[in-house]
Design an enzyme around this catalytic site. Structure first.
Site, PDB file in Angstrom:
ATOM      1  N   GLY A 163       8.932  81.885 -28.250  1.00 58.00           N
ATOM      2  CA  GLY A 163       7.622  82.041 -27.623  1.00 58.00           C
ATOM      3  C   GLY A 163       6.463  82.186 -28.581  1.00 58.00           C
ATOM      4  O   GLY A 163       5.392  82.655 -28.186  1.00 58.00           O
ATOM      5  N   LYS A 217      -8.203  79.632 -25.228  1.00 60.53           N
ATOM      6  CA  LYS A 217      -9.224  79.402 -26.257  1.00 60.53           C
ATOM      7  C   LYS A 217     -10.176  78.258 -25.937  1.00 60.53           C
ATOM      8  O   LYS A 217     -11.192  78.086 -26.611  1.00 60.53           O
ATOM      9  CB  LYS A 217      -8.525  79.114 -27.602  1.00 60.53           C
ATOM     10  CG  LYS A 217      -7.828  80.311 -28.196  1.00 60.53           C
ATOM     11  CD  LYS A 217      -7.119  79.977 -29.473  1.00 60.53           C
ATOM     12  CE  LYS A 217      -5.789  79.301 -29.229  1.00 60.53           C
ATOM     13  NZ  LYS A 217      -4.788  80.176 -28.610  1.00 60.53           N
ATOM     14  N   GLU A 221     -10.741  88.525 -26.610  1.00 63.92           N
ATOM     15  CA  GLU A 221     -10.198  89.068 -27.856  1.00 63.92           C
ATOM     16  C   GLU A 221      -8.927  88.355 -28.280  1.00 63.92           C
ATOM     17  O   GLU A 221      -8.687  88.118 -29.464  1.00 63.92           O
ATOM     18  CB  GLU A 221      -9.929  90.563 -27.680  1.00 63.92           C
ATOM     19  CG  GLU A 221      -9.374  91.263 -28.915  1.00 63.92           C
ATOM     20  CD  GLU A 221     -10.359  91.284 -30.075  1.00 63.92           C
ATOM     21  OE1 GLU A 221     -10.098  90.583 -31.071  1.00 63.92           O
ATOM     22  OE2 GLU A 221     -11.369  91.985 -29.971  1.00 63.92           O
ATOM     23  N   LYS A 278      -9.636  78.782 -33.555  1.00 63.94           N
ATOM     24  CA  LYS A 278      -9.805  80.213 -33.831  1.00 63.94           C
ATOM     25  C   LYS A 278     -10.901  80.472 -34.857  1.00 63.94           C
ATOM     26  O   LYS A 278     -11.734  81.364 -34.680  1.00 63.94           O
ATOM     27  CB  LYS A 278      -8.478  80.812 -34.281  1.00 63.94           C
ATOM     28  CG  LYS A 278      -7.423  80.851 -33.180  1.00 63.94           C
ATOM     29  CD  LYS A 278      -6.069  81.335 -33.681  1.00 63.94           C
ATOM     30  CE  LYS A 278      -5.039  81.339 -32.552  1.00 63.94           C
ATOM     31  NZ  LYS A 278      -3.695  81.756 -32.983  1.00 63.94           N
TER      32      LYS A 278
END
Length: 813
Positions: free
Chosen positions: A662, A577, A604, A680
């Protein structure tokens, strides 16, 4: 009668000659056998002459190696009884050659006559050795020197032509008394009508065979070489190329003109005039079909092959004084022709403002001087500009007789090249529409050939070349998914994914032919030390078509490399990101580079892992909808934590469980501090068209300041333990209000915020389970009932599947 020719590679050793012996025994009709020199003998003979003319004593070493090669072959093939005769012949021939080379050395002159004399020694040796071998083994055969049959006539200075009438009369005179089954003749050599020895140029042995087929009205000409026919492209460059079973004379001539090395252009004209079929066969695989060249092709293929010529220069002459004035082209081509410079391709602008010709790079400077001198008056008076030379170029050509009956071939060709960032410098197409040629940079040849071969020959199966960094949780799952879906992708989507490079923090490994994904861990251990700069450089140097760089890391350094990949026609797919959530200028730069260079930049999985959140947002905007607000739970880790945190456990225990399974970033503080969610919503805001920075996102952190100031995971977990009362207070407040705790991101009126909220039962977020994500898009079209995307939003498997989906999206672009 048939004419059979064997190339140098077919007779390069004693064992290969034994293969030739076995092949020739299978012929049941009378045959003429034309042989080239052994292996690379002709090249070495010419090099001897060049070295001797420069008084370089290295010619003696090369001469000795040639002698030893011939003695070794003869000693292996002939029994002791017959060795002395053939070895004596070989030694006498080399003694004569030694004398000629010594003369060249002393005179420092390598004249055309001497060139012909020296370069012909190879064939004159080989045909005698092989012919004698067959005679000694009881095969009904005779030997005939081609120079006593094939005769040329001078057309103009420097240009010769076969005198077919005289050649045919000489053949008839010889043949009327010949009853042998096989006739062995040397290729490459002939005599002019004054009795001087000459050679027939590169590919001269093929030409010899074609001439003999013509004058004997042969049933066929069989050319035996080291490949199984004429291939759809050079197999050294295109591994997926395959032999063309049926091809016409004209198609084969076009391919050979543009560099296909199985045949040389002059070879086909004699046999074409008498419609004699030519079979290209493989000495080392005699049962393979090979290629048949004839007047009619039995294939329905529109494109028969792709060929290329490397090391081309473009010579351009231009100027406003050319427009509407006749005679410029005539003068240009006269100047070029009078100086024996071969023009490979021609193209002229319809405005008549410029003419561009393709020539060999080795002749470029000579050609420029000739043209500039020839048009000196026009250049000095600014009627024309001095001619321009562009070097380091290649010509690629699509060839097929049926192209003229099919629309869109050139469109497919140039769109395929353009999609792979291959710049076309010049284009030419003949009026016969049998070929389309383009001039490109040398560095792009391999990529262009593979791109076009994939487009026209591989059932539209597109090969995608992946460069993967990060093979931890997400990366390993991705490689496993790619490996598992190989056959499905090939069958259903016509895609072939090939992993070219893999890298972790310690090592990296490259394989141009693709990495075996069943053993990638072991293969990586054999790699070299990881170096991002070298990784980028190697990917650029390979210059492969349909390349995709895949970043499965959270590394700021790797995210900074994206622009280098995008600029070099390598698409980027990432779950990292950082690039899209750094400064707005960096985000915008990557977007603009992607548009400028026609490469894809897909991310995406930056929001919602495998959920199509960004794609859905883009589809809404692209279709003309307007975003009013976005609400979402984008942290699978925080949703997992708050869904599992209750009065009977501790907050740090739930966090550790999320880490173990995870759900969190390697550094869980990124998740719990809200930084990850802030990134985000920032990305979604930017994709919605808002110019917003990370500092503009209001982050209402629920963590105590002591937790935020920790330096590593151990300290962070310990700080969570010591602040358990704080987290229990948050939990009890929500329980008392009959609500659930959710970490929510919002974008309303160009304002973005993240923080925990108490969610009541009637809200869409209330029943969000496990590590799922959800987003509500309120738009002009979805005002009252939002468009909802919901599903698993964390975990290595779903993140890998999202990356996989982006790779497929790039591949189908």
């Amino acid at each position: 009668m048939k004419v059979v020719k064997f190339g140098g590679s077919s007779i390069s050793s004693a064992s290969n000659i034994e293969k030739v012996f076995d092949i020739l025994k299978t012929y049941d009709s009378k045959i003429i056998v034309i042989v080239s020199a052994f292996g690379k003998t002709t090249d070495k003979l010419i090099e001897c002459g060049k070295l001797a003319s420069k008084r370089n004593n290295r010619y003696k070493t090369l001469f000795k190696s040639l002698l030893n090669d011939h003695i070794k072959i003869c000693s292996s093939l002939f029994d002791l009884k017959n060795q002395s005769e053939i070895l004596s012949f070989v030694q006498k021939k080399f003694n004569k050659l030694d004398n000629v080379l010594e003369g060249v050395f002393n005179l420092q002159e390598f004249s055309p006559k001497t060139y012909n004399n020296i370069s012909s020694f190879g064939e004159l040796l080989s045909y005698k050795i092989i012919g004698k071998l067959f005679q000694n083994r009881g095969i009904d055969s005779i030997l005939k020197d081609s120079r006593e049959i094939i005769t040329t006539k001078l057309i103009k200075l420097g240009s010769v032509q076969i005198d077919y009438n005289l050649t045919e009369r000489k053949w008839e005179k010889f043949h009327k008394d010949d009853n042998s089954r096989m006739i062995f003749m040397p290729g490459f050599v002939a005599r002019d009508n004054f009795g001087n020895n000459i050679t027939l140029g590169r590919g001269g042995s093929d030409f010899t065979a074609s001439i003999m087929a013509y004058i004997t009205n042969a049933d066929s000409l069989d050319i035996w070489t080291d490949v199984s026919g004429i291939y759809t492209a050079n197999p050294e460059f295109v591994k997926q190329s395959f032999p063309i079973e049926h091809i016409t004379y004209k198609e084969a001539m076009e391919l050979s003109h543009f560099g296909a090395k199985v045949l040389f252009p002059p070879t086909l004209k004699p046999v074409m005039n008498k419609n004699i079929p030519v079979n290209i066969k493989n000495t080392f695989d005699p049962n393979s079909r090979g290629s048949i060249i004839s007047s009619v092709s039995k294939s329905d293929s529109v494109i028969k092959g792709i060929s290329h010529i490397e090391n081309i220069s473009l010579l351009t002459i231009e100027g406003s004084g050319m427009v509407g004035i006749p005679g410029f082209s005539k003068r240009l081509f006269e100047e070029i022709s009078n100086n024996n410079i071969n023009v490979i391709m021609i193209t002229q602008a319809s405005s008549e403002h410029s003419i561009c010709i393709g020539i060999k790079e080795s002749e470029a400077l000579k050609a420029k001087k000739i043209v500039d001198d020839g048009f000196m008056y026009e250049i000095e008076n600014s009627i024309l500009n001095p001619c321009i030379i562009e070097n380091n170029l290649s010509i690629i050509a699509l060839v097929g007789d049926k192209m003229k009956n099919h629309q869109g071939i050139s469109g497919k060709m140039f769109s395929a090249l353009g999609n792979n960032n291959i710049n076309v410098k010049a284009i030419s197409q003949g009026s016969s529409e049998r070929n389309i040629t383009a001039v490109i940079h040398n560095k792009d040849v391999k990529k262009a050939l593979n791109t076009l071969h994939e487009r026209f020959f591989e059932n539209n199966i597109k090969q995608i070349n992946l460069f993967v960094i990060g093979i931890g949780n997400v990366g390993s799952k991705l490689l496993s998914q790619i490996n598992q879906q190989t056959e499905y992708l090939k069958e259903k989507l016509k895609l072939k994914l090939r992993v070219i490079a893999i890298s972790n923090t310690k090592k990296m490994f490259f394989s141009e032919s693709g990495i075996n994904l069943n053993k990638y861990s072991e293969i990586l251990e054999t790699g070299i030390k990881t170096d991002l700069t070298k990784f980028i450089t190697k990917a650029k140097e390979l210059n492969l078509r349909n390349s995709v760089f895949v970043d499965n890391t959270a590394s700021p350094k790797i995210s900074q490399s994206y622009k280098y990949f995008l600029k070099n026609n390598i698409n980027v797919v990432t779950c990292n990101k950082i690039a899209c959530s750094e400064s707005y200028s960096n985000y915008l730069e990557l977007k603009n580079i992607s548009k400028k260079y026609g490469t894809s930049f897909l991310f995406e999985t930056n929001v919602g892992a495998g959920l199509p959140i960004i794609d859905t947002l883009n589809n809404l905007i692209n279709s003309g909808d307007k975003i009013i607000s976005i609400q979402g739970i984008f942290s699978g880790s925080l949703n997992f934590i708050f869904n599992n945190y209750n009065s009977s456990n501790s907050f740090h225990e739930v966090v550790e469980k999320a880490m173990l399974e995870g759900y969190t970033e390697p550094n869980p503080k990124i998740d719990l501090s809200g930084v990850d969610v802030a990134r985000k919503i920032l990305i979604l805001a930017r994709e919605s068209g808002y110019k917003i920075e990370i500092n503009d996102v209001i982050n209402q952190s629920f963590l105590p300041k002591k937790c935020l100031k920790t330096n590593n995971n151990k300290e962070f977990i310990n700080s969570l333990k010591s602040n358990e009362k704080h987290f229990k207070k948050i939990l009890s407040d929500a329980t008392n209000a009959k609500c659930k705790i959710k970490y929510v991101a919002e974008l309303i009126n160009n304002k973005a915020s993240v923080g925990i909220k108490q969610i009541s039962k009637n809200h869409d977020f209330y029943n969000l389970e496990g590590s799922d994500n959800i987003v509500l898009f309120f738009t002009e079209r979805y005002k009252n009932n939002p468009l909802i995307v919901k599903g698993a939003g964390a975990g290595a498997d779903v993140t890998a599947s999202g990356i996989f989906a982006d790779i497929i999206r790039v591949s189908r672009n």
